[in-house]
Design a protein around this motif. Sequence first.
Motif, PDB file in Angstrom:
ATOM      1  N   GLY A  51     -16.528  59.497   9.449  1.00 44.43           N
ATOM      2  CA  GLY A  51     -16.862  58.091   9.456  1.00 44.43           C
ATOM      3  C   GLY A  51     -18.346  57.840   9.540  1.00 44.43           C
ATOM      4  O   GLY A  51     -19.151  58.760   9.731  1.00 44.43           O
ATOM      5  N   ALA A  52     -18.711  56.584   9.405  1.00 47.41           N
ATOM      6  CA  ALA A  52     -20.099  56.151   9.522  1.00 47.41           C
ATOM      7  C   ALA A  52     -20.100  54.736  10.066  1.00 47.41           C
ATOM      8  O   ALA A  52     -19.131  53.987   9.906  1.00 47.41           O
ATOM      9  CB  ALA A  52     -20.806  56.208   8.170  1.00 47.41           C
ATOM     10  N   GLY A  53     -21.207  54.380  10.722  1.00 44.78           N
ATOM     11  CA  GLY A  53     -21.285  53.045  11.292  1.00 44.78           C
ATOM     12  C   GLY A  53     -22.677  52.720  11.775  1.00 44.78           C
ATOM     13  O   GLY A  53     -23.654  53.406  11.452  1.00 44.78           O
ATOM     14  N   VAL A  54     -22.765  51.679  12.581  1.00 51.08           N
ATOM     15  CA  VAL A  54     -24.026  51.250  13.161  1.00 51.08           C
ATOM     16  C   VAL A  54     -23.719  50.653  14.522  1.00 51.08           C
ATOM     17  O   VAL A  54     -22.653  50.064  14.731  1.00 51.08           O
ATOM     18  CB  VAL A  54     -24.750  50.230  12.249  1.00 51.08           C
ATOM     19  N   SER A  55     -24.647  50.809  15.470  1.00 56.34           N
ATOM     20  CA  SER A  55     -24.403  50.242  16.791  1.00 56.34           C
ATOM     21  C   SER A  55     -25.701  49.773  17.441  1.00 56.34           C
ATOM     22  O   SER A  55     -26.785  50.321  17.192  1.00 56.34           O
ATOM     23  CB  SER A  55     -23.692  51.245  17.708  1.00 56.34           C
ATOM     24  N   PHE A  56     -25.557  48.748  18.271  1.00 56.15           N
ATOM     25  CA  PHE A  56     -26.639  48.244  19.120  1.00 56.15           C
ATOM     26  C   PHE A  56     -26.368  48.732  20.532  1.00 56.15           C
ATOM     27  O   PHE A  56     -25.256  48.591  21.050  1.00 56.15           O
ATOM     28  CB  PHE A  56     -26.672  46.723  19.079  1.00 56.15           C
ATOM     29  N   THR A  57     -27.387  49.324  21.174  1.00 54.11           N
ATOM     30  CA  THR A  57     -27.240  49.858  22.525  1.00 54.11           C
ATOM     31  C   THR A  57     -28.298  49.245  23.433  1.00 54.11           C
ATOM     32  O   THR A  57     -29.471  49.160  23.065  1.00 54.11           O
ATOM     33  CB  THR A  57     -27.374  51.393  22.541  1.00 54.11           C
ATOM     34  N   HIS A  58     -27.855  48.832  24.611  1.00 59.40           N
ATOM     35  CA  HIS A  58     -28.755  48.225  25.598  1.00 59.40           C
ATOM     36  C   HIS A  58     -28.710  49.039  26.885  1.00 59.40           C
ATOM     37  O   HIS A  58     -27.636  49.372  27.382  1.00 59.40           O
ATOM     38  CB  HIS A  58     -28.329  46.786  25.876  1.00 59.40           C
ATOM     39  N   PHE A  59     -29.900  49.383  27.405  1.00 59.66           N
ATOM     40  CA  PHE A  59     -30.025  50.085  28.679  1.00 59.66           C
ATOM     41  C   PHE A  59     -30.751  49.168  29.654  1.00 59.66           C
ATOM     42  O   PHE A  59     -31.849  48.680  29.360  1.00 59.66           O
ATOM     43  CB  PHE A  59     -30.818  51.379  28.526  1.00 59.66           C
ATOM     44  N   SER A  60     -30.178  48.942  30.815  1.00 61.29           N
ATOM     45  CA  SER A  60     -30.785  48.061  31.804  1.00 61.29           C
ATOM     46  C   SER A  60     -30.110  48.309  33.144  1.00 61.29           C
ATOM     47  O   SER A  60     -28.941  48.717  33.202  1.00 61.29           O
ATOM     48  CB  SER A  60     -30.600  46.600  31.387  1.00 61.29           C
ATOM     49  N   ASN A  61     -30.848  48.066  34.244  1.00 59.59           N
ATOM     50  CA  ASN A  61     -30.211  48.151  35.563  1.00 59.59           C
ATOM     51  C   ASN A  61     -29.836  46.773  36.093  1.00 59.59           C
ATOM     52  O   ASN A  61     -29.517  46.621  37.270  1.00 59.59           O
ATOM     53  CB  ASN A  61     -31.088  48.911  36.563  1.00 59.59           C
ATOM     54  N   GLY A  62     -29.879  45.759  35.216  1.00 59.52           N
ATOM     55  CA  GLY A  62     -29.505  44.426  35.635  1.00 59.52           C
ATOM     56  C   GLY A  62     -30.489  43.799  36.596  1.00 59.52           C
ATOM     57  O   GLY A  62     -30.140  42.871  37.334  1.00 59.52           O
ATOM     58  N   ALA A  63     -31.731  44.328  36.606  1.00 59.67           N
ATOM     59  CA  ALA A  63     -32.796  43.852  37.500  1.00 59.67           C
ATOM     60  C   ALA A  63     -32.495  44.129  38.963  1.00 59.67           C
ATOM     61  O   ALA A  63     -33.069  43.497  39.842  1.00 59.67           O
ATOM     62  CB  ALA A  63     -33.084  42.373  37.278  1.00 59.67           C
TER      63      ALA A  63
END
Length: 376
Positions: free
Chosen positions: A164-176
């Motif tokens: 398969g193939a695809g695309v993704s958005f990833t967010h890294f945060s500690n929620g402040a």
Amino acid sequence: MQTLSGQKKITINQSDKSKSIEAFYQNGRLLQTNSFVRGHNSFHESIDDFQAFSLRLKWHTNSSKLWEQVYNNPEYGIGFFMGNFDHSPELGNPIAVYGFFSSPIFKTNNFSINYDAGFGLTFNWESFELGQNANNIAIGAEQSVYIDLGLKLKYQLSENWSIGAGVSFTHFSNGALKKPNMGINTLAPKLLLSYDIIRNQKNIINDKIPPFQPKNNLSVSSYFGLKNVLYEGNDVDTTVANKGVYYPIYGLSNVIERQLTYKSKIGLGMTFGYFGAANSILTAKNGKLIKNNASLKDGFEISIFPSYELLVCKVSLVIQPGLYIYRRKYENQTPRFYQRIGLKYNFWSKYFVGINLHAYNFYVSDYIEWHIGCCF
């Protein structure tokens, strides 16, 4: 749990479900959402490139429950993620453990288009530290939250192998929970390979999914959070200044909701809250930080918001963009328009617990809310 009409009675245990191992590779870009990734770092260069590898163990649902049929027999499981960035000495090489959910939007016998959602915890960051890694305003702690959203195309090559193939958005945060925390955001294509280690085609056959009867309810929850504020003076030890102090946040949230389908709820809500950092002055004495929580009058806030809830079995994704309609003015005040996104777990029929990220400008984390509530 509502049952299905015309259901063929087959007993299926968890061990009967198909299981797969899936691996994917990503190579993409960091979104330039803060000054650190734009070049305000020790290399004086923008941090553009990102690559990652992930290994997943997943279970395939088999129509044994109503929610599985509503979501067209989705997949879920646990994953292990390893990432690498340009200038990794200042960012580290993050490692994440996460749970995920994947559901077909369209599928045939050998081909499917799926959306993916993953949520977990990330470790091994090189975080902000005064005097050593003071440029890194993106990640304030060695741990963070991992949030991944994406689309993928999948093709069944043989009885056990898929590509398969695809695309993704990833967010890294500690929620402040620990400042500074501007976050890291990536957008990357991915290639994947999947192998079925246990393949079972035993599915329950149904005539149709029963029509859903819309219903109304009132959701009431109390919440609690903490706001981290750093000390900007130079009359305390850097460790003390880097830790800062925590101000309390609490309140009551009320939502009038209407469940339209098996999947979706919409509603309108109002929050009455207290923000402990409003108009507060942080000082130092004898090497220690002294905080003064806002008075109830100074910290009182009222906001209104539309609400959308995506239901998946007992877990819900909650999206609530809000607007403050009352709060006193204070220094360094966030915008009136905010965004709340979170997860909710329903138990004992009408009770729930939840965790929400309270953000502004669509990418800046402000604080985390912990909810407990009831539906009437």
